[in-house]
Design a protein around this motif. Structure first.
Motif, PDB file in Angstrom:
ATOM      1  N   ASP A  34       0.830  -1.210   0.000  1.00 48.83           N
ATOM      2  CA  ASP A  34       0.000   0.000   0.000  1.00 48.83           C
ATOM      3  C   ASP A  34       0.860   1.254   0.000  1.00 48.83           C
ATOM      4  O   ASP A  34       0.505   2.261  -0.606  1.00 48.83           O
ATOM      5  CB  ASP A  34      -0.916   0.009   1.224  1.00 48.83           C
ATOM      6  N   THR A  35       1.993   1.201   0.714  1.00 48.70           N
ATOM      7  CA  THR A  35       2.883   2.354   0.814  1.00 48.70           C
ATOM      8  C   THR A  35       4.332   1.909   0.751  1.00 48.70           C
ATOM      9  O   THR A  35       4.662   0.759   1.046  1.00 48.70           O
ATOM     10  CB  THR A  35       2.674   3.126   2.135  1.00 48.70           C
ATOM     11  N   LEU A  36       5.203   2.836   0.365  1.00 51.89           N
ATOM     12  CA  LEU A  36       6.649   2.635   0.453  1.00 51.89           C
ATOM     13  C   LEU A  36       7.255   3.931   0.944  1.00 51.89           C
ATOM     14  O   LEU A  36       7.002   5.002   0.373  1.00 51.89           O
ATOM     15  CB  LEU A  36       7.247   2.248  -0.893  1.00 51.89           C
ATOM     16  N   THR A  37       8.047   3.853   2.003  1.00 55.25           N
ATOM     17  CA  THR A  37       8.722   5.027   2.542  1.00 55.25           C
ATOM     18  C   THR A  37      10.220   4.894   2.289  1.00 55.25           C
ATOM     19  O   THR A  37      10.835   3.887   2.660  1.00 55.25           O
ATOM     20  CB  THR A  37       8.456   5.190   4.043  1.00 55.25           C
ATOM     21  N   LEU A  38      10.783   5.903   1.647  1.00 57.86           N
ATOM     22  CA  LEU A  38      12.185   5.896   1.237  1.00 57.86           C
ATOM     23  C   LEU A  38      12.974   6.921   2.038  1.00 57.86           C
ATOM     24  O   LEU A  38      12.553   8.070   2.176  1.00 57.86           O
ATOM     25  CB  LEU A  38      12.285   6.228  -0.255  1.00 57.86           C
ATOM     26  N   GLY A  39      14.118   6.531   2.539  1.00 56.64           N
ATOM     27  CA  GLY A  39      15.015   7.445   3.227  1.00 56.64           C
ATOM     28  C   GLY A  39      16.204   7.818   2.358  1.00 56.64           C
ATOM     29  O   GLY A  39      16.700   6.998   1.579  1.00 56.64           O
ATOM     30  N   TYR A  40      16.669   9.064   2.487  1.00 58.66           N
ATOM     31  CA  TYR A  40      17.856   9.500   1.750  1.00 58.66           C
ATOM     32  C   TYR A  40      18.437  10.726   2.435  1.00 58.66           C
ATOM     33  O   TYR A  40      17.846  11.273   3.363  1.00 58.66           O
ATOM     34  CB  TYR A  40      17.531   9.798   0.284  1.00 58.66           C
ATOM     35  N   PHE A  41      19.627  11.149   1.996  1.00 59.77           N
ATOM     36  CA  PHE A  41      20.348  12.257   2.606  1.00 59.77           C
ATOM     37  C   PHE A  41      20.312  13.471   1.676  1.00 59.77           C
ATOM     38  O   PHE A  41      20.264  13.325   0.461  1.00 59.77           O
ATOM     39  CB  PHE A  41      21.822  11.909   2.838  1.00 59.77           C
ATOM     40  N   PRO A  42      20.403  14.681   2.200  1.00 64.04           N
ATOM     41  CA  PRO A  42      20.527  15.880   1.368  1.00 64.04           C
ATOM     42  C   PRO A  42      21.960  16.067   0.886  1.00 64.04           C
ATOM     43  O   PRO A  42      22.615  17.075   1.183  1.00 64.04           O
ATOM     44  CB  PRO A  42      20.072  17.001   2.309  1.00 64.04           C
ATOM     45  N   ASN A  43      22.462  15.082   0.139  1.00 64.76           N
ATOM     46  CA  ASN A  43      23.817  15.091  -0.407  1.00 64.76           C
ATOM     47  C   ASN A  43      23.762  14.898  -1.918  1.00 64.76           C
ATOM     48  O   ASN A  43      22.879  14.190  -2.418  1.00 64.76           O
ATOM     49  CB  ASN A  43      24.667  13.946   0.177  1.00 64.76           C
ATOM     50  N   ILE A  44      24.722  15.437  -2.627  1.00 66.32           N
ATOM     51  CA  ILE A  44      24.811  15.197  -4.065  1.00 66.32           C
ATOM     52  C   ILE A  44      25.101  13.730  -4.346  1.00 66.32           C
ATOM     53  O   ILE A  44      24.686  13.200  -5.382  1.00 66.32           O
ATOM     54  CB  ILE A  44      25.890  16.100  -4.704  1.00 66.32           C
ATOM     55  N   THR A  45      25.791  13.063  -3.444  1.00 64.63           N
ATOM     56  CA  THR A  45      26.038  11.631  -3.631  1.00 64.63           C
ATOM     57  C   THR A  45      24.747  10.823  -3.560  1.00 64.63           C
ATOM     58  O   THR A  45      24.754   9.633  -3.859  1.00 64.63           O
ATOM     59  CB  THR A  45      27.039  11.120  -2.581  1.00 64.63           C
ATOM     60  N   ALA A  47      22.076  11.960  -5.326  1.00 63.04           N
ATOM     61  CA  ALA A  47      21.336  12.618  -6.397  1.00 63.04           C
ATOM     62  C   ALA A  47      20.283  11.736  -7.062  1.00 63.04           C
ATOM     63  O   ALA A  47      19.235  12.252  -7.474  1.00 63.04           O
ATOM     64  CB  ALA A  47      22.297  13.164  -7.446  1.00 63.04           C
ATOM     65  N   PRO A  48      20.482  10.414  -7.204  1.00 62.67           N
ATOM     66  CA  PRO A  48      19.390   9.609  -7.771  1.00 62.67           C
ATOM     67  C   PRO A  48      18.097   9.725  -6.965  1.00 62.67           C
ATOM     68  O   PRO A  48      17.006   9.664  -7.539  1.00 62.67           O
ATOM     69  CB  PRO A  48      19.958   8.188  -7.740  1.00 62.67           C
ATOM     70  N   ALA A  49      18.221   9.901  -5.660  1.00 65.54           N
ATOM     71  CA  ALA A  49      17.022  10.128  -4.841  1.00 65.54           C
ATOM     72  C   ALA A  49      16.524  11.554  -5.026  1.00 65.54           C
ATOM     73  O   ALA A  49      15.323  11.788  -5.193  1.00 65.54           O
ATOM     74  CB  ALA A  49      17.320   9.855  -3.374  1.00 65.54           C
ATOM     75  N   LEU A  50      17.429  12.531  -5.003  1.00 71.10           N
ATOM     76  CA  LEU A  50      17.027  13.932  -5.164  1.00 71.10           C
ATOM     77  C   LEU A  50      16.271  14.130  -6.477  1.00 71.10           C
ATOM     78  O   LEU A  50      15.207  14.751  -6.511  1.00 71.10           O
ATOM     79  CB  LEU A  50      18.262  14.843  -5.147  1.00 71.10           C
ATOM     80  N   VAL A  51      16.830  13.588  -7.545  1.00 70.85           N
ATOM     81  CA  VAL A  51      16.215  13.730  -8.867  1.00 70.85           C
ATOM     82  C   VAL A  51      14.950  12.886  -8.972  1.00 70.85           C
ATOM     83  O   VAL A  51      13.922  13.346  -9.487  1.00 70.85           O
ATOM     84  CB  VAL A  51      17.227  13.335  -9.958  1.00 70.85           C
ATOM     85  N   GLY A  52      15.017  11.652  -8.476  1.00 66.73           N
ATOM     86  CA  GLY A  52      13.862  10.769  -8.573  1.00 66.73           C
ATOM     87  C   GLY A  52      12.651  11.291  -7.829  1.00 66.73           C
ATOM     88  O   GLY A  52      11.508  11.123  -8.282  1.00 66.73           O
ATOM     89  N   VAL A  53      12.904  11.961  -6.691  1.00 65.80           N
ATOM     90  CA  VAL A  53      11.808  12.537  -5.913  1.00 65.80           C
ATOM     91  C   VAL A  53      11.340  13.848  -6.547  1.00 65.80           C
ATOM     92  O   VAL A  53      10.142  14.071  -6.756  1.00 65.80           O
ATOM     93  CB  VAL A  53      12.236  12.766  -4.448  1.00 65.80           C
ATOM     94  N   GLU A  54      12.285  14.731  -6.864  1.00 70.34           N
ATOM     95  CA  GLU A  54      11.939  16.059  -7.379  1.00 70.34           C
ATOM     96  C   GLU A  54      11.175  15.984  -8.703  1.00 70.34           C
ATOM     97  O   GLU A  54      10.219  16.729  -8.915  1.00 70.34           O
ATOM     98  CB  GLU A  54      13.211  16.893  -7.554  1.00 70.34           C
ATOM     99  N   ARG A  55      11.574  15.090  -9.571  1.00 66.21           N
ATOM    100  CA  ARG A  55      10.940  14.987 -10.886  1.00 66.21           C
ATOM    101  C   ARG A  55       9.727  14.037 -10.890  1.00 66.21           C
ATOM    102  O   ARG A  55       9.074  13.875 -11.917  1.00 66.21           O
ATOM    103  CB  ARG A  55      11.957  14.522 -11.934  1.00 66.21           C
TER     104      ARG A  55
END
Length: 349
Positions: A34-45, A47-55
């Motif tokens: 029903d849900t998936l919760t993803l954790g990540y850091f505010p780091n450029i390393t 970026a796949p999370a930053l981009v995947g979430v932002e876009r």
């Protein structure tokens, strides 16, 4: 119950927690959660999370599954969240992933993909001109027992220097969250730091800073490639919700492909997402420089993880651990085959 913020040894409490962890999105039906919760850091390393979430790439890939996120500043906190079922998956540095595997005796999580390599190093004040000048100075790393902390301590041991976990020895090594490290360097409270991007480039932008050790130079045996960020999934979530994990991996592969196809736009997207997360402003030129210092790939570069674990063992921050089974790459390779990409390998080849 929490894992110790100094992940030095397996504890009974951490093991018990890993064994009873309940994935927060799991329904146990073998299909889609029903849900998936993803954790990540505010780091450029990350970026796949930053981009995947932002876009919205990850959200779209998960379809009808509700997608939630949570950010962290250090690996142990993210591993705690996986153990407790607070999050189902996380982008992590290699050492926290190994610590989580070790502390739960292989019961709590699996590495399902790589995310980034490189993007780390030791930046110091200009009056520290050579490696021989390092003793007697104070340096920061993101977290005791974390990936960059192990790198600096291993480097110090290779030079024949003594360091301890209380900040004493030939080098004083203190843990700080990355944003605090940038401020501490600016205020003269530390003399340098072994840190990831974009914080590395942010410190380098200071007038009296320079890069003394570019970590890729220490990895001659792998052509300068070493894993910086991995994607891990709760073992229970992976077992109960394979379809959802496959969808997450589809989104992850798409995010990495988009980054590599659109590096300038990806840097800008990451900058915008970081500013939204932190409430601060990032210089676009620094973000671009940070991006150029990192390689984004879904290949977990498994041999480098083995070396990093051996280094952590050698400096006394990890008990000997068998990493066989830590990788669960079949779902990723299925996705890669669908996309016509080259498959990746774990420790078993």
């Amino acid at each position: 119950m929490r894992v110790s913020p100094t992940p030095l040894r397996t504890t009974a409490a951490a093991l018990a927690l890993g064994l009873v962890a309940t994935a927060c999105g799991s329904e146990g039906d073998g299909g889609a959660a029903d849900t998936l919760t993803l954790g990540y850091f505010p780091n450029i390393t990350h970026a796949p999370a930053l981009v995947g979430v932002e876009r919205g790439i990850l959200d779209e890939a998960l379809g009808e599954v509700e997608f939630a996120t949570q950010t962290f500043h250090n690996g142990p906190d993210a591993v705690n969240a996986v153990f407790s079922g607070e999050i189902d998956a996380a982008f992590l540095g290699p050492n926290p992933a190994v610590n989580g595997w070790s502390q739960s005796e292989g019961e709590a999580l699996h590495v399902v993909a790589g995310a980034a390599t490189q993007g780390t190093g030791l930046v110091v004040r200009d009056d520290i001109e050579t490696v021989d000048d390092l003793p007697g100075h104070t340096f920061s790393t993101p977290m005791l027992g974390g990936t960059q902390d192990v790198a600096l301590r291993w480097f110090a041991q290779e030079q024949g220097w003594e360091v301890d976990t209380a900040g004493g020895g030939d080098l004083s090594i203190i843990p700080q969250d990355n944003p605090d490290t940038v401020d501490a360097f600016r205020l003269g409270e530390i003399d340098g730091a072994w840190i990831p991007e974009p914080h590395l480039s942010r410190v380098l932008a200071e007038d009296d800073a320079h890069l003394l050790v570019d970590e890729p130079d220490l990895w001659e045996g792998t052509g300068g490639q070493y894993v910086t960020t991995l994607l891990v999934v709760s073992a229970e979530f992976l077992e109960n919700e394979p379809d959802t994990v496959a969808d997450l991996l589809r989104g992850h592969v798409e995010s990495v492909d988009w980054i590599n196809d659109n590096p300038e736009e990806a840097a800008e997207t990451s900058r915008a997402h970081l500013e939204a997360l932190t409430g601060g402003e990032l210089d676009p030129e620094l973000t671009t420089a940070a991006f150029e210092n990192v390689t984004f790939t879904v290949d977990p570069v498994a041999p480098s993880l083995l070396v990093q674990a051996e280094q952590a063992e050698a400096i006394g921050l990890l008990d000997p651990v068998d990493l066989n089974g830590i990788y669960a790459l079949d779902p990723l390779n299925d996705v890669l085959a669908e996309a016509g990409h080259e498959l990746v390998a774990g420790l078993e080849g």
